[in-house]
Design a protein around this motif. Structure first.
Motif, PDB file in Angstrom:
ATOM      1  N   GLU A 297      51.766  45.483  31.083  1.00 39.91           N
ATOM      2  CA  GLU A 297      50.588  46.323  31.750  1.00 39.91           C
ATOM      3  C   GLU A 297      49.945  45.657  32.563  1.00 39.91           C
ATOM      4  O   GLU A 297      50.755  44.584  32.146  1.00 39.91           O
ATOM      5  CB  GLU A 297      49.052  46.437  30.120  1.00 39.91           C
ATOM      6  N   ARG A 298      49.762  45.977  33.482  1.00 43.04           N
ATOM      7  CA  ARG A 298      48.959  45.362  34.377  1.00 43.04           C
ATOM      8  C   ARG A 298      47.691  44.547  34.023  1.00 43.04           C
ATOM      9  O   ARG A 298      46.373  44.523  33.417  1.00 43.04           O
ATOM     10  CB  ARG A 298      47.792  46.397  35.810  1.00 43.04           C
ATOM     11  N   GLU A 299      47.604  42.944  34.218  1.00 40.17           N
ATOM     12  CA  GLU A 299      46.474  41.910  34.008  1.00 40.17           C
ATOM     13  C   GLU A 299      45.239  41.802  34.413  1.00 40.17           C
ATOM     14  O   GLU A 299      45.370  42.826  35.781  1.00 40.17           O
ATOM     15  CB  GLU A 299      47.457  40.664  34.224  1.00 40.17           C
ATOM     16  N   SER A 300      44.025  41.354  33.698  1.00 40.68           N
ATOM     17  CA  SER A 300      43.211  41.147  34.715  1.00 40.68           C
ATOM     18  C   SER A 300      42.954  39.477  34.196  1.00 40.68           C
ATOM     19  O   SER A 300      42.772  39.491  32.444  1.00 40.68           O
ATOM     20  CB  SER A 300      41.954  41.973  33.490  1.00 40.68           C
ATOM     21  N   THR A 301      42.305  39.299  35.004  1.00 42.77           N
ATOM     22  CA  THR A 301      41.755  38.243  34.799  1.00 42.77           C
ATOM     23  C   THR A 301      39.998  37.856  34.665  1.00 42.77           C
ATOM     24  O   THR A 301      39.308  38.704  34.240  1.00 42.77           O
ATOM     25  CB  THR A 301      41.549  36.659  36.622  1.00 42.77           C
TER      26      THR A 301
END
Length: 613
Positions: A297-301
């Protein structure tokens, strides 16, 4: 596969000419005399080196079973394989027959082929690529149809050696072409010994997402330099990752799997082993395994705290007003990067994109992105940039790519000092005991030869919580023209480094000028450096301790911003001065939202650093 009639009485003749990019080896080793009619086998044609001992010669009635047919593109033809192999592991039993038109044979046909043996170099000889042994201008006779295919050779972690390639022959300018293949010792020799043969991989993990050309990359060595998201990390020039293999389809592109890094092609993927310009050894798949999601999945910081300054770099890949990716980029900036205080954007194109009419302004391009960020729930960024001289900075012709700063005026202010333009250099001066730019925004040494046909660094002076922070946005020259990892020259030449080394020296010198005025100045130099954290380019940027590449604060397995030919690697970097590095509270994140996904909006992942000035 549908069965065919067991026998065809008529001979099938296919006339062809070599493609313009083909290269014929004009000389063959002295021991290769005329080929006796009907006695030559495929392994004789292939020989035990990368070049056929019969290159440039006529051969007659070379027999084999058709294992794959390619009826599209610039390399139309088919592969044949001898079902009766010899006992030499260095000699391939398969070969490609170049027809230059849609072949009139089918998989399972037993054929004899007469023609000229040639060595075709994908991309031309200047590319440094290895050659593919082919039979050209063929006369093809179909003997029978519906034959069983030669058993596919399994390519696996056990079969592929750990060592990548032999050292090239100094007497041949570093080429490995004349060396006898040692397939049990070197990975490239192993793959070469299977050139043109029917091969298979099983349950192969995807390490390079499906691209617009319907190709992807897998590894047969899932434990080779892995990262936690399923990729294979390229962490040094000696860690080429031997298990990587490109997969293309011999079928309709519509049936090709839309794979992300971390997915798996379960079951069997099989077909002839080819070699091409854009990936080296490639399995041209007759059958492709079933795609099983790896759940990547796409990451988030995380969002920066009130006392932290968040500075990011993001290559938005030739963004111009005609693109339909503004909302997606805005979502990445707002929801994945959590609205950094300062964003260095690379590859911002002018207001009409690739139209080559002298336009250089990019206010519409940046304005559309700012509006999209607001629509996505983010802040209304302000921005600064400098328009380049038309066609002077490289990139897509007419696009006039450049760097630009976005900044959140509610969190950070920009110090404007007018006078900076495309050809005027900014400098450093002392003001009230501190360092200051003479022009902000300003370009660093734009007339220096290091920036010829390349993007010039953009410097800006920001203030956060009363502290001045210098930010330098970079986009160094690309790796275009470098020899690939699978080149015939080993180790491959990286000629593009010369310009990046010069660029790194200019930036390093400028940072040292700032630090000479105030040794504890906060400096952030960031952008698409187009080189690795272990490269000489980075070492030059870091010279004298002026800067430090903060991606090295991450574990080695997590250092990547780009995926190329199945190698997860660092191209985008954020480098910081000693006061930032040692001031405490520095955190770095490579936010994986693009490079690992087939539906990417850019080929780069953004990077963000947070610190307390």
């Amino acid at each position: 596969m549908a069965s065919k009639s067991s026998t065809r009485l008529a001979a099938l003749t296919v006339a062809a000419v070599c493609s313009a990019a083909s290269t014929v080896a004009l000389t063959a080793p002295a021991h290769a005399g005329p080929a006796p009619a009907g006695s030559l086998r495929i392994h004789d044609v292939q020989g035990s080196t990368r070049l056929s001992p019969y290159a440039g010669k006529q051969v007659t009635d070379v027999a084999g079973i058709v294992t794959g047919v390619r009826g599209y593109g610039n390399s139309k033809g088919f592969w044949i394989q001898d079902p009766r192999p010899d006992d030499d592991p260095a000699t391939s039993e398969g070969v490609f027959v170049f027809t230059n038109e849609a072949p009139r044979v089918a998989v399972g046909d037993a054929v004899t082929v007469s023609g000229t043996v040639s060595e075709y170099v994908p991309g031309g000889t200047s590319s440094g690529n290895q050659s593919v042994t082919e039979i050209t201008r063929p006369t093809v006779t179909v003997v029978s149809s519906g034959n069983a295919l030669p058993a596919a050779t399994t390519v696996s972690a056990r079969s592929v050696p750990r060592a990548y390639a032999p050292e090239g022959d100094d007497a041949a300018n570093g080429s490995v072409n004349g060396l006898r293949l040692r397939p049990a010792r070197y990975a490239l020799d192993h793959y070469e010994s299977l050139e043109g043969m029917n091969v298979r991989v099983s349950d192969a993990r995807v390490v390079g997402a499906t691209d617009p050309y319907t190709e992807l990359w897998v590894t047969v060595k899932p434990r080779e330099n892995p990262n936690r998201r399923g990729g294979t990390v390229y962490g040094s020039y000696g860690a080429q990752n031997t298990g990587r293999l490109q997969i293309q389809s011999l079928g309709e592109p519509a049936g090709f799997p839309a794979a992300d890094v971390g997915d798996t092609l379960t079951g069997t993927t099989s077909g002839p082993l080819d070699y091409n310009q854009y990936g080296g050894y490639t399995l041209a798949a007759r059958e492709i395994g079933t795609l099983e999601s790896g759940g990547t999945e796409r990451e988030s910081t995380r969002r920066q705290s009130a006392r932290e300054l968040a500075v990011a770099t993001y290559n938005v890949e030739n963004l111009d007003p005609s693109d339909d990716t503004f909302a997606a980029h805005a979502d990445a900036i707002v929801h994945r990067l959590k609205s950094p205080d300062v964003v260095s954007l690379e590859e911002i194109q002018d207001n009409n994109g690739a139209t080559d009419d002298g336009t250089v302004a990019a206010d519409e391009t940046v304005g559309r992105l700012i509006d999209a960020i607001v629509a996505a729930g983010g802040p209304r960024y302000d921005w600064r940039g400098i328009d380049p001289v038309d066609k002077a900075d490289g990139g897509e012709p007419g696009g006039n790519i450049r760097q630009a700063f976005l900044f959140n005026p509610e969190r950070v202010s920009f110090t404007d000092r007018p006078g900076g333009d495309a050809t005027t250099a900014t400098g450093v001066r002392k003001v009230r005991g501190g360092a200051a730019l003479t022009h902000s925004p300003g370009r660093i040494a734009p007339a220096d030869p290091a920036w010829e046909d390349s993007r010039k660094p953009l410097a800006g002076e920001f203030v956060f919580r009363g502290r001045t922070v210098f930010v330098i946005a970079n986009h160094f020259s690309s790796k275009g023209g470098d020899q690939g990892l699978t080149a015939q020259y080993q180790p491959p030449a990286r000629g593009s480094e010369t310009q990046r080394h010069a660029q790194a020296r200019v930036v390093n010198t400028f940072v040292k000028e700032i630090l000479a005025v105030r040794k504890d100045a906060d400096v952030v130099a960031l952008g698409d450096i187009n080189d690795f954290e272990f490269s000489r380019t980075t070492h030059i940027l870091e010279d004298g301790g002026a800067l430090w590449s903060a991606v090295k604060s991450l574990p080695e397995s997590e250092r990547y911003s780009y995926v190329y030919q199945g190698n997860s690697q660092v191209l985008d970097q954020i480098l910081v001065s000693p006061s930032v590095r040692h001031g405490g509270h520095l955190t770095y994140d490579s936010v994986h939202v693009n490079a690992e996904f087939h539906d990417q909006i850019s080929d780069h992942d953004p990077q963000v650093v947070r610190f307390r000035p």
